[in-house]
Scaffold this active site. Structure first.
Site, short mmCIF file in Angstrom:
data_model
loop_
_atom_site.label_atom_id
_atom_site.label_comp_id
_atom_site.label_asym_id
_atom_site.label_seq_id
_atom_site.Cartn_x
_atom_site.Cartn_y
_atom_site.Cartn_z
N GLN A 256 17.39 -5.89 -20.15
CA GLN A 256 17.64 -4.94 -19.05
C GLN A 256 16.29 -4.52 -18.46
OE1 GLN A 256 20.88 -1.85 -20.17
NE2 GLN A 256 19.96 -2.49 -22.09
N ASN A 257 15.23 -4.87 -19.17
CA ASN A 257 13.90 -4.39 -18.76
C ASN A 257 13.36 -5.21 -17.60
OD1 ASN A 257 14.22 -2.72 -20.93
ND2 ASN A 257 12.90 -3.89 -22.30
N GLU B 257 17.68 5.98 -32.88
CA GLU B 257 18.75 6.98 -33.06
C GLU B 257 20.10 6.33 -32.77
OE1 GLU B 257 17.27 9.79 -30.19
OE2 GLU B 257 18.58 8.97 -28.63
N THR C 222 18.29 0.12 -26.74
CA THR C 222 19.01 0.52 -25.53
C THR C 222 20.01 1.63 -25.87
OG1 THR C 222 20.43 -0.22 -23.70
CG2 THR C 222 20.72 -1.36 -25.80
N SER C 223 20.12 2.57 -24.95
CA SER C 223 21.05 3.68 -25.16
C SER C 223 22.47 3.24 -24.87
CB SER C 223 20.68 4.84 -24.22
OG SER C 223 20.72 4.38 -22.87
N ASP D 19 9.99 -5.12 -16.92
CA ASP D 19 8.53 -4.99 -17.07
C ASP D 19 7.80 -6.28 -17.39
OD1 ASP D 19 9.17 -3.34 -20.28
OD2 ASP D 19 9.06 -5.48 -19.79
N ALA E 138 11.95 -0.67 -33.27
CA ALA E 138 12.11 -2.12 -33.03
C ALA E 138 10.84 -2.87 -33.43
CB ALA E 138 12.41 -2.36 -31.55
N HIS F 107 18.44 -6.96 -14.83
CA HIS F 107 18.15 -5.98 -13.78
C HIS F 107 16.95 -6.35 -12.92
CE1 HIS F 107 20.31 -2.90 -16.59
NE2 HIS F 107 21.17 -3.65 -15.92
N CYS G 197 13.16 -8.63 0.52
CA CYS G 197 13.30 -7.86 1.76
C CYS G 197 14.62 -7.10 1.74
CB CYS G 197 13.27 -8.84 2.94
SG CYS G 197 13.60 -7.99 4.51
#
Ligand code: BV8
Ligand code: ZN
Length: 251
Positions: A104-105, A218, A191-192, A107, A234, A122, A130
């Protein structure tokens, strides 16, 4: 030497026998690299709400603000490196005949760590497209000094990422869904599990019979549904998994 982690006999057995493995990664995998997550206390959204910036209407309302926010994030990302979590996931590719990383990152750190078998759900912050004609332009070729820069068609450039309220790239989502349905072992890492349709993948895998493992610092929305919850970082747990694979001669 990676930290020794306690794995259940069921997970050890799966790690040694699985042929088809999927890893779903979220912002928690990049946290150790210094990229703030979305929903942790110091998360990116702390200062802004998603609907304020990562949506088409926000861009239409204030293209400069949205472009500047991504320019700030791009600059930050250029200065950080992959961490042991990214490196472990890149190494996992060679232990399983069929492996797919679904991230999903945006970066680019998985690619920097050497991951090849991956799909970006994503998009990627290093690419632009554009807003008007959808032509994809790599960041380096951005010529005009305007903010946001202009496409040759006169439209504004925007980051080639999927905003809230936008559909994911059909091919990326289909690839991810097919892999989840075929997986024998599915990891949800950092990931949440709040953002859909990405967060539906662990459930798809589970319903299709996969052994689903969650790695998170968590509990999350999917914790009650997974087969094994490995609570921790992780960047500590994943290298421990790779060490287990190496120690047991998994090829
Ligand atoms: C869409 C790119 C069709 C931009 C992002 C129900 C069904 C379907 C859709 C929806 C629905 N309800 C609402 C929607 C719409 C929306 C959605 O899901 N909203 C959420 C907020 C409820 N979904 C969409 O709009 C998607 N499109 O569905 O189209 C449609 C169209 C219109 C209307 C309806 C449907 C598009 C979603 C894509 C959005 N773009 N990113 C950008 O980055 O700027 S999403 C964004 O969140 C990032 O990509 C991020 O990766 C993603 C998920 O967040 P996480 O990665 O999980 O990060 P987070 O901070 O939340 O969690 C970090 C976790 O790591 C925590 O659990 C923490 O404990 C853990 N952690 C921290 N450190 C560590 C760690 N774990 C391990 N080790 C550590 N060291
Ligand atoms: Zn254009």
């Amino acid at each position: 030497m990676p930290k020794r982690i306690n794995l259940s006999p069921a997970l050890e057995e799966k790690l040694l026998s699985a042929q088809k493995v999927v890893v779903l990664s979220g912002a928690g995998v990049s946290a150790e690299s210094g990229i703030s997550t979305f929903r942790d206390k110091d998360g990116l959204w702390e200062k802004f709400k998603p609907e304020d910036l990562a949506t088409p209407s926000a861009f239409e309302r204030n293209p400069q603000l949205v472009w500047e926010w991504y320019a700030y994030r791009r600059k930050k990302i250029q200065s950080v490196k992959p961490n042991p979590a990214h490196q472990a996931i890149a190494q996992m590719e060679k232990f399983f005949p069929e492996f797919l990383l679904v991230t999903q990152n945006i970066d680019n750190l998985h690619q920097k760590a050497g991951s090849k078998k991956l799909v970006e759900l994503h998009g990627n912050i290093n690419r632009n497209k554009c807003f008007a004609c959808e032509k994809v332009i790599s960041d380096t070729k951005v010529g005009s000094r305007a903010v946001p820069p202009l496409c040759s068609c006169g439209g504004y450039l925007r980051p080639d990422v999927v905003w809230f309220g936008e559909l994911l790239h059909e091919s990326a989502l289909e690839l991810a869904q097919r892999a989840a349905l075929e997986a024998e072992l599915f990891f949800s890492v950092g990931t949440s599990a709040i953002v859909y349709p990405a967060a539906s993948l662990p459930f798809l895998a589970k319903e299709a019979g996969a052994f689903v493992v969650e790695i998170n610092t968590e509990e999350t929305e999917i914790s009650p549904a997974v087969d094994e919850l490995l609570l921790g970082k992780a960047e500590e747990i994943l290298p421990g998994l790779v060490e287990f694979l190496k120690q047991n001669g998994k090829k």
